[in-house]
Design a protein around this motif. Structure first.
Motif, short mmCIF file in Angstrom:
data_model
loop_
_atom_site.label_atom_id
_atom_site.label_comp_id
_atom_site.label_asym_id
_atom_site.label_seq_id
_atom_site.Cartn_x
_atom_site.Cartn_y
_atom_site.Cartn_z
N VAL A 1 0.84 -1.20 0.11
CA VAL A 1 -0.02 0.02 0.18
C VAL A 1 0.97 1.21 0.13
N SER A 2 2.04 1.23 0.66
CA SER A 2 2.94 2.39 0.67
C SER A 2 3.40 2.74 -0.68
N GLY A 3 3.73 1.60 -1.45
CA GLY A 3 4.16 2.02 -2.70
C GLY A 3 3.04 2.54 -3.46
N MET A 4 2.09 2.07 -3.37
CA MET A 4 0.73 2.83 -4.17
C MET A 4 0.59 4.14 -3.71
N ILE A 5 0.82 4.42 -2.59
CA ILE A 5 0.36 5.90 -2.23
C ILE A 5 1.55 6.72 -2.59
N TYR A 6 2.74 6.28 -2.72
CA TYR A 6 3.76 7.11 -3.55
C TYR A 6 3.69 7.32 -4.89
N ALA A 7 3.11 6.10 -5.55
CA ALA A 7 2.86 6.26 -7.05
C ALA A 7 1.64 7.20 -7.30
N LYS A 8 0.68 7.29 -6.30
CA LYS A 8 -0.52 8.13 -6.71
C LYS A 8 -0.20 9.33 -6.35
N ASN A 9 0.63 9.95 -5.31
CA ASN A 9 1.04 11.04 -5.14
C ASN A 9 2.00 11.66 -6.35
N PHE A 10 2.78 10.74 -6.79
CA PHE A 10 3.43 11.24 -7.99
C PHE A 10 2.52 11.30 -9.24
N LEU A 11 1.63 10.53 -9.57
CA LEU A 11 0.58 10.75 -10.57
C LEU A 11 -0.14 11.87 -10.45
N GLN A 12 -0.59 12.24 -9.21
CA GLN A 12 -1.42 13.21 -9.05
C GLN A 12 -0.63 14.58 -9.43
N ALA A 13 0.43 14.76 -9.03
CA ALA A 13 1.26 15.91 -9.42
C ALA A 13 1.59 16.01 -10.67
N ASN A 14 1.77 14.76 -11.40
CA ASN A 14 1.85 14.87 -12.77
C ASN A 14 1.07 14.11 -13.66
N PRO A 15 0.07 14.78 -14.12
CA PRO A 15 -1.15 14.36 -15.01
C PRO A 15 -0.63 13.75 -16.32
N GLY A 16 -1.19 12.68 -16.85
CA GLY A 16 -0.81 11.92 -18.16
C GLY A 16 0.24 10.85 -17.91
N LYS A 17 0.65 10.59 -16.68
CA LYS A 17 1.73 9.62 -16.43
C LYS A 17 1.47 8.49 -15.90
N ARG A 18 2.26 7.37 -15.98
CA ARG A 18 1.93 6.03 -15.67
C ARG A 18 2.99 5.36 -14.85
N ALA A 19 2.52 4.51 -13.68
CA ALA A 19 3.22 3.98 -12.70
C ALA A 19 3.34 2.65 -12.57
N ALA A 20 4.31 2.01 -11.89
CA ALA A 20 4.27 0.55 -11.81
C ALA A 20 4.90 0.16 -10.21
N VAL A 21 4.19 -0.49 -9.50
CA VAL A 21 4.78 -0.80 -8.49
C VAL A 21 4.79 -2.39 -8.35
N VAL A 22 6.11 -3.05 -8.13
CA VAL A 22 6.43 -4.46 -7.82
C VAL A 22 6.83 -4.54 -6.49
N ALA A 23 6.06 -5.63 -6.06
CA ALA A 23 6.41 -6.12 -4.56
C ALA A 23 6.98 -7.41 -4.77
N VAL A 24 8.14 -7.83 -4.32
CA VAL A 24 8.77 -9.09 -4.49
C VAL A 24 9.37 -9.45 -2.93
N GLU A 25 8.82 -10.43 -2.32
CA GLU A 25 8.96 -11.12 -0.90
C GLU A 25 9.34 -12.38 -1.11
N SER A 26 10.32 -12.91 0.04
CA SER A 26 10.72 -14.17 0.17
C SER A 26 10.97 -14.15 1.48
N PRO A 27 9.76 -14.52 2.41
CA PRO A 27 9.94 -14.51 4.03
C PRO A 27 10.58 -15.79 4.34
N THR A 28 10.49 -16.79 3.60
CA THR A 28 11.17 -18.24 3.78
C THR A 28 12.58 -17.97 3.58
N ALA A 29 13.19 -16.96 3.01
CA ALA A 29 14.64 -16.67 3.08
C ALA A 29 14.87 -16.30 4.40
#
Length: 349
Positions: free
Chosen positions: A144-172
């Motif tokens: 959700v934090s990543g989506m919040i940062y993306a939303k704030n960037f996009l709201q300040a920059n109309p006509g842009k696109r963002a990708a948020v990628v989450a990669v997790e390995s708790p077993t590691a």
């Protein structure tokens, strides 16, 4: 308006049902008191997780391979699955990699420098001027934090696109020589996963709109959740008081956030909640249940995959993106993580 265009997930190679994990516990707990062994098995059996996926085989997880070896698997599998996941999300959206203006990667279960985003830019041949933002050390809340940062960037920059990628390995982060409840509960509820969400402030892109966002921080609670970096890797910190902390703060987390949008819980049609674990799910379910709301999709993601840290909330979100939801209906995304903090997004279809 900032809209969610697509959500995609990538499933790690290895998987086991909980019943198939129990023989590994016998080997791991060899020499421990029978009563303790029975208690550990009961924790696994009652964790509300039927299956979990992982970057490495169970034989590797329950072995004495080093922190370096575990982290190298986290890196190689994370790059492979992160690339696969982002590529799949772009295909869902019918976007080219070159149309992404900001790439945000989130993770807390390994160490990688350069960060994952650098590899994704190379593998997908994204633009040379794409903005990079790696978000680390925010744990389960980081999706959700990543989506919040993306939303704030996009709201300040109309006509842009963002990708948020989450990669997790708790077993590691599993600690072979650690028989603490924190390590045991972590092993019982966590699994590995990768997910991606695409967001846009382009007029032509459609999807549920993010109409508000916010973070809520619990004071004097830094000890409740996180990792300690030891010579043998990342050692889980998980305080038994977390469910009680959530209960105490729940009205302050939810009510003012909704009220500033002239809403109450009764106005929320869809609850998109991060399944931290069985106890946290039960706490939140009881709090929302008073209002006739359910978190069935949250429970189903926990059952099918376990808690995958920051990626988990995106697995839940994908289930809602795949549903036929009426225009005007609202959704509340909610996740908790180290700090201790709560992250919130208000959506409208």
């Amino acid at each position: 308006m900032v809209k969610i265009k697509a959500v995609n997930k990538a499933i790690p190679e290895f998987s086991r049902r909980t019943a198939e994990i129990l023989p590994f516990l016998d080997s791991w707990l060899h020499g421990q008191e029978d009563r303790f062994v029975r208690k550990v098995k009961m924790i696994f059996e009652n964790a509300a997780v039927d299956q979990r996926y992982s970057f490495m085989s169970p034989e590797e997880v329950f072995s004495s391979i080093t922190f370096e070896e575990r982290n190298n698997i986290y890196i190689s599998e994370g790059i492979k699955l992160g690339t696969q996941c982002l590529r799949g999300a772009l295909q869902k959206a019918s976007w080219l990699p070159s149309t992404i203006d900001i790439l945000i990667t989130v993770s807390c279960t390994g160490i990688m420098i350069p960060s994952l985003d650098a590899y994704l830019i190379n593998n997908l041949k994204m633009r040379e001027d794409v903005l990079r933002l790696p978000v680390t050390e925010m744990g389960c809340a980081a999706g959700v934090s990543g989506m919040i940062y993306a939303k704030n960037f996009l709201q300040a920059n109309p006509g842009k696109r963002a990708a948020v990628v989450a990669v997790e390995s708790p077993t590691a982060t599993f600690q072979l020589e650690d028989f603490s409840m924190a390590n045991i509960v972590s092993a019982a509820i966590f699994g590995d996963g990768v997910a991606c969400v695409l967001l846009s402030s382009c007029e032509e892109d459609e999807g549920p709109a993010i109409i508000d966002q916010g973070m809520y921080h619990f004071f004097d609670a830094t000890h409740t959740m996180g990792f300690n970096l030891t010579n043998k890797g990342l050692k889980m910190v998980l305080d038994i008081d977390v469910p009680d902390k959530i209960t105490q703060h729940f009205p302050a987390i939810i009510n003012p956030f909704l009220e500033r949008n002239n809403l109450g819980i009764e106005d929320i049609d869809h609850l998109i909640f991060h399944p931290g674990g069985k106890k946290i799910v039960q706490v939140v379910e009881s709090l929302f249940g008073i209002y006739g709301k359910n978190i069935d999709d949250t429970k189903e993601v926990l059952r099918l995959y376990g808690n995958m840290s920051s990626a988990t909330i995106l697995y839940v979100l994908e289930r809602f993106m795949n549903k036929k939801i009426n225009k005007g209906e609202k959704g509340l995304m909610l996740s908790f993580g180290p700090g201790f903090s709560a992250q919130r997004l208000l959506l409208q279809w």
